[in-house]
Design a protein around this motif. Structure first.
Motif, PDB file in Angstrom:
ATOM      1  N   GLY A  80      80.788 120.225  49.208  1.00 20.40           N
ATOM      2  CA  GLY A  80      80.009 119.980  49.981  1.00 20.40           C
ATOM      3  C   GLY A  80      79.100 118.649  50.692  1.00 20.40           C
ATOM      4  O   GLY A  80      77.656 118.604  51.215  1.00 20.40           O
ATOM      5  N   SER A  89      75.364 124.891  56.231  1.00 20.55           N
ATOM      6  CA  SER A  89      74.537 124.429  55.329  1.00 20.55           C
ATOM      7  C   SER A  89      73.208 125.269  55.945  1.00 20.55           C
ATOM      8  O   SER A  89      72.181 125.915  56.190  1.00 20.55           O
ATOM      9  CB  SER A  89      73.815 123.587  54.719  1.00 20.55           C
ATOM     10  OG  SER A  89      75.154 123.824  53.343  1.00 20.55           O
ATOM     11  N   GLU A 251      73.909 118.410  42.662  1.00 24.89           N
ATOM     12  CA  GLU A 251      73.286 119.064  43.715  1.00 24.89           C
ATOM     13  C   GLU A 251      73.992 118.308  44.917  1.00 24.89           C
ATOM     14  O   GLU A 251      73.634 118.839  46.302  1.00 24.89           O
ATOM     15  CB  GLU A 251      72.291 117.649  43.625  1.00 24.89           C
ATOM     16  CG  GLU A 251      73.523 116.332  43.443  1.00 24.89           C
ATOM     17  CD  GLU A 251      72.752 114.988  43.954  1.00 24.89           C
ATOM     18  OE1 GLU A 251      72.365 113.667  44.372  1.00 24.89           O
ATOM     19  OE2 GLU A 251      71.819 114.584  42.037  1.00 24.89           O
ATOM     20  N   GLY A 253      76.949 120.105  45.838  1.00 24.08           N
ATOM     21  CA  GLY A 253      78.300 120.802  45.551  1.00 24.08           C
ATOM     22  C   GLY A 253      77.804 122.536  46.368  1.00 24.08           C
ATOM     23  O   GLY A 253      76.705 122.249  47.513  1.00 24.08           O
ATOM     24  N   TYR A 254      79.244 122.757  47.450  1.00 20.63           N
ATOM     25  CA  TYR A 254      78.947 123.992  48.022  1.00 20.63           C
ATOM     26  C   TYR A 254      80.187 125.037  47.917  1.00 20.63           C
ATOM     27  O   TYR A 254      80.791 125.578  47.008  1.00 20.63           O
ATOM     28  CB  TYR A 254      79.966 123.243  49.415  1.00 20.63           C
ATOM     29  CG  TYR A 254      79.317 124.558  50.157  1.00 20.63           C
ATOM     30  CD1 TYR A 254      78.781 124.071  51.229  1.00 20.63           C
ATOM     31  CD2 TYR A 254      80.353 125.609  50.423  1.00 20.63           C
ATOM     32  CE1 TYR A 254      78.665 125.763  52.273  1.00 20.63           C
ATOM     33  CE2 TYR A 254      80.278 126.814  51.631  1.00 20.63           C
ATOM     34  CZ  TYR A 254      79.415 126.318  53.152  1.00 20.63           C
ATOM     35  OH  TYR A 254      79.556 127.169  53.436  1.00 20.63           O
ATOM     36  N   GLU A 256      78.777 129.076  46.167  1.00 21.88           N
ATOM     37  CA  GLU A 256      78.788 129.128  44.561  1.00 21.88           C
ATOM     38  C   GLU A 256      79.609 129.503  43.341  1.00 21.88           C
ATOM     39  O   GLU A 256      79.760 129.378  42.379  1.00 21.88           O
ATOM     40  CB  GLU A 256      78.648 130.987  44.419  1.00 21.88           C
ATOM     41  CG  GLU A 256      78.243 132.063  43.409  1.00 21.88           C
ATOM     42  CD  GLU A 256      77.707 133.198  43.647  1.00 21.88           C
ATOM     43  OE1 GLU A 256      77.797 134.638  42.122  1.00 21.88           O
ATOM     44  OE2 GLU A 256      77.444 134.150  45.001  1.00 21.88           O
ATOM     45  N   PHE A 259      79.797 126.154  41.743  1.00 21.54           N
ATOM     46  CA  PHE A 259      78.463 126.439  40.577  1.00 21.54           C
ATOM     47  C   PHE A 259      78.948 127.206  39.314  1.00 21.54           C
ATOM     48  O   PHE A 259      79.137 126.882  38.420  1.00 21.54           O
ATOM     49  CB  PHE A 259      77.325 127.161  40.892  1.00 21.54           C
ATOM     50  CG  PHE A 259      76.455 125.518  42.126  1.00 21.54           C
ATOM     51  CD1 PHE A 259      75.664 124.593  41.070  1.00 21.54           C
ATOM     52  CD2 PHE A 259      76.872 125.807  43.376  1.00 21.54           C
ATOM     53  CE1 PHE A 259      75.720 123.548  42.179  1.00 21.54           C
ATOM     54  CE2 PHE A 259      76.576 125.017  44.069  1.00 21.54           C
ATOM     55  CZ  PHE A 259      75.829 123.781  43.238  1.00 21.54           C
ATOM     56  N   PRO A 273      71.710 123.365  42.599  1.00 20.51           N
ATOM     57  CA  PRO A 273      72.304 123.484  43.872  1.00 20.51           C
ATOM     58  C   PRO A 273      70.672 122.987  44.923  1.00 20.51           C
ATOM     59  O   PRO A 273      69.583 122.699  45.072  1.00 20.51           O
ATOM     60  CB  PRO A 273      72.571 124.438  44.211  1.00 20.51           C
ATOM     61  CG  PRO A 273      71.150 126.078  43.607  1.00 20.51           C
ATOM     62  CD  PRO A 273      71.371 124.285  42.121  1.00 20.51           C
ATOM     63  N   TYR A 277      72.685 121.537  51.194  1.00 19.95           N
ATOM     64  CA  TYR A 277      74.397 121.279  50.645  1.00 19.95           C
ATOM     65  C   TYR A 277      75.728 122.165  50.420  1.00 19.95           C
ATOM     66  O   TYR A 277      76.567 122.541  50.385  1.00 19.95           O
ATOM     67  CB  TYR A 277      74.479 119.886  49.833  1.00 19.95           C
ATOM     68  CG  TYR A 277      74.228 118.811  50.014  1.00 19.95           C
ATOM     69  CD1 TYR A 277      74.129 117.698  50.951  1.00 19.95           C
ATOM     70  CD2 TYR A 277      72.604 118.043  49.952  1.00 19.95           C
ATOM     71  CE1 TYR A 277      73.733 116.806  51.717  1.00 19.95           C
ATOM     72  CE2 TYR A 277      72.373 117.255  49.751  1.00 19.95           C
ATOM     73  CZ  TYR A 277      72.398 116.148  50.998  1.00 19.95           C
ATOM     74  OH  TYR A 277      72.169 115.348  51.273  1.00 19.95           O
ATOM     75  N   CYS A 278      74.384 122.962  49.374  1.00 19.66           N
ATOM     76  CA  CYS A 278      74.898 124.303  49.067  1.00 19.66           C
ATOM     77  C   CYS A 278      75.047 125.087  49.489  1.00 19.66           C
ATOM     78  O   CYS A 278      75.881 126.665  49.160  1.00 19.66           O
ATOM     79  CB  CYS A 278      73.992 124.772  47.637  1.00 19.66           C
ATOM     80  SG  CYS A 278      72.842 125.633  47.829  1.00 19.66           S
ATOM     81  N   ALA A 284      71.920 129.312  47.943  1.00 19.56           N
ATOM     82  CA  ALA A 284      70.815 129.166  47.060  1.00 19.56           C
ATOM     83  C   ALA A 284      70.848 129.649  46.318  1.00 19.56           C
ATOM     84  O   ALA A 284      70.487 129.486  44.183  1.00 19.56           O
ATOM     85  CB  ALA A 284      70.290 128.037  47.160  1.00 19.56           C
ATOM     86  N   ILE A 287      73.666 131.062  43.455  1.00 23.45           N
ATOM     87  CA  ILE A 287      73.849 130.679  42.101  1.00 23.45           C
ATOM     88  C   ILE A 287      72.717 130.721  41.189  1.00 23.45           C
ATOM     89  O   ILE A 287      73.569 130.470  39.897  1.00 23.45           O
ATOM     90  CB  ILE A 287      74.038 129.603  42.951  1.00 23.45           C
ATOM     91  CG1 ILE A 287      74.941 129.396  44.142  1.00 23.45           C
ATOM     92  CG2 ILE A 287      74.047 128.277  41.795  1.00 23.45           C
ATOM     93  CD1 ILE A 287      75.255 127.686  44.933  1.00 23.45           C
TER      94      ILE A 287
END
Length: 377
Positions: A80, A89, A251, A253-254, A256, A259, A273, A277-278, A284, A287
């Motif tokens: 990410g 994203s 914060e 991370g990309y 699911e 995470f 997230p 970026y995620c 999101a 996640i």
């Protein structure tokens, strides 16, 4: 089906530390929506990538955002922190928001929830402190202002002087002023308000525990990214198992799967997230649901402009047990004017516009006054 047509870009100068970057994406039915893709000095590179991605997708039928990676050939494990992840994203969020417009739905309803009128936000005082000397007194004043405006949760990032490369034997000494900043914030907000500490990944597994022990007398409510989850997930797990408050993070991370992994191994108790970026606003939400299944908590990272904050608010409202959403306060007094309808946050509660799609547009008069509209080649 979504068929993309065009994109234009806008940047808004905020302070010498911050410029917000936005893309307005239009489809062939002339629906348009705005997304934020701010990534510091890399923002123009992200804009170029996003422009190229949209050019490749023009005239292709896009069922929903889940097919974007496959159409672009980017359906692989991604970091990410890369410009590609940020561009993707933004694009995936734009597709979702256009889909909501086409279906005449508020974004939150397309995301699987219902249209809520408001959500709780917490005050991140760090952005507003960048233009100060960042003394403990500056932290005290900023926290006092947040409490006076009705925020019940305050977050600060107090450890400017620390680097992960520092000699562990010297870290406690170097952290003294950071601890003094935390003491000042706790004094300002009193015993009834929550205090969150963001470490910006400045420690290792040993020094993180040492610093937490020093902070424990100030009744902190979470310990955010003492180490970077992408780099040191096992070491972060060791910290999480050694302290008495939740560890938050993720914060940058990309996807699911990232995470799910850091939650499953116990590296974090609260995932954070960022829609920029995620993988976008719908990722999101996925996640957030994943966190619920794993009996972890979910609080979106959102220290940027009002567009990404509103998208994050819509996603937060969908996840039933989501924690309060981050809001970077007091960076500039005109922030709320950048979108229409204006951003309304009172007493630690954010109003969510009741319109379809994202629920806001850029105020082009403010953009013209404080930034620029640009194309990329």
């Amino acid at each position: 089906m979504i068929k993309l047509k065009s994109v234009k870009f806008a940047s808004v100068y905020v302070t010498k530390y911050t410029t917000w970057h936005f893309a307005v994406v239009k489809d062939i039915e002339n629906y348009s929506t705005v997304v934020e893709f701010t990534k510091g000095k890399s923002s123009l590179s992200v804009a170029l990538l996003l422009s190229q991605m949209i050019e490749r997708l023009v005239d292709k039928e896009i069922k929903d955002e889940s097919v974007v990676e496959g159409l672009l050939g980017t359906d692989y494990t991604m970091d990410g922190r890369t410009d590609t992840a940020v561009a993707l994203s933004a694009l995936r969020t734009a597709v979702t928001q256009l889909q909501a417009l086409q279906n005449n739905l508020p974004l939150s309803e397309l995301l699987g929830g219902r249209l809520n009128k408001s959500i709780e936000v917490y005050a991140n005082i760090n952005r507003g402190l960048l233009s100060t000397e960042r003394t403990p007194q500056d932290f005290y004043i900023a926290a006092t202002k947040a409490i006076s405006r009705g925020f019940k949760i305050v977050k600060c990032a107090p450890f400017d002087e620390i680097s992960p490369k520092d000699d562990p034997a010297k870290v406690l000494e170097l952290s003294r002023i950071g601890i003094d900043r935390v003491r000042a914030v706790r004094a300002a907000i009193g015993d009834k308000s929550k205090l969150l500490i963001d470490c910006h990944s400045r420690f290792d597994s040993r020094t993180a525990v040492t610093i937490f022990e020093e902070l424990s007398m100030y009744s902190i409510d979470w310990f955010e990214e003492p180490l970077e989850p992408q780099v040191n997930p096992i070491a972060l797990r060791n910290v999480a198992s050694s302290i008495s408050v939740p560890v938050a993070g993720g914060e940058s991370g990309y996807g699911e799967s990232f995470f799910k992994e850091i939650m499953s191994i116990g590296a974090v108790d609260i995932v954070m997230p960022d829609v920029k970026y995620c993988g976008g606003v719908l990722e999101a939400v996925r996640i957030g649901y994943c966190a619920s299944r794993l009996q972890k908590k979910f609080s979106l990272h959102s220290p940027a402009g009002p567009v990404s904050l509103l998208a994050s608010a819509q996603a937060t409202s969908v996840v039933q047990d989501a924690l309060a959403l981050e809001h970077a306060i007091d960076e500039v007094p005109w922030r709320h004017e950048l979108i229409t309808p204006i951003e309304i946050i009172e007493n630690g509660v954010m109003n969510i516009p009741q319109g379809v799609g994202l629920g806001c547009e850029l105020n082009w008069d403010v953009v013209s006054k404080r930034g620029e509209i640009y194309d990329v080649c």
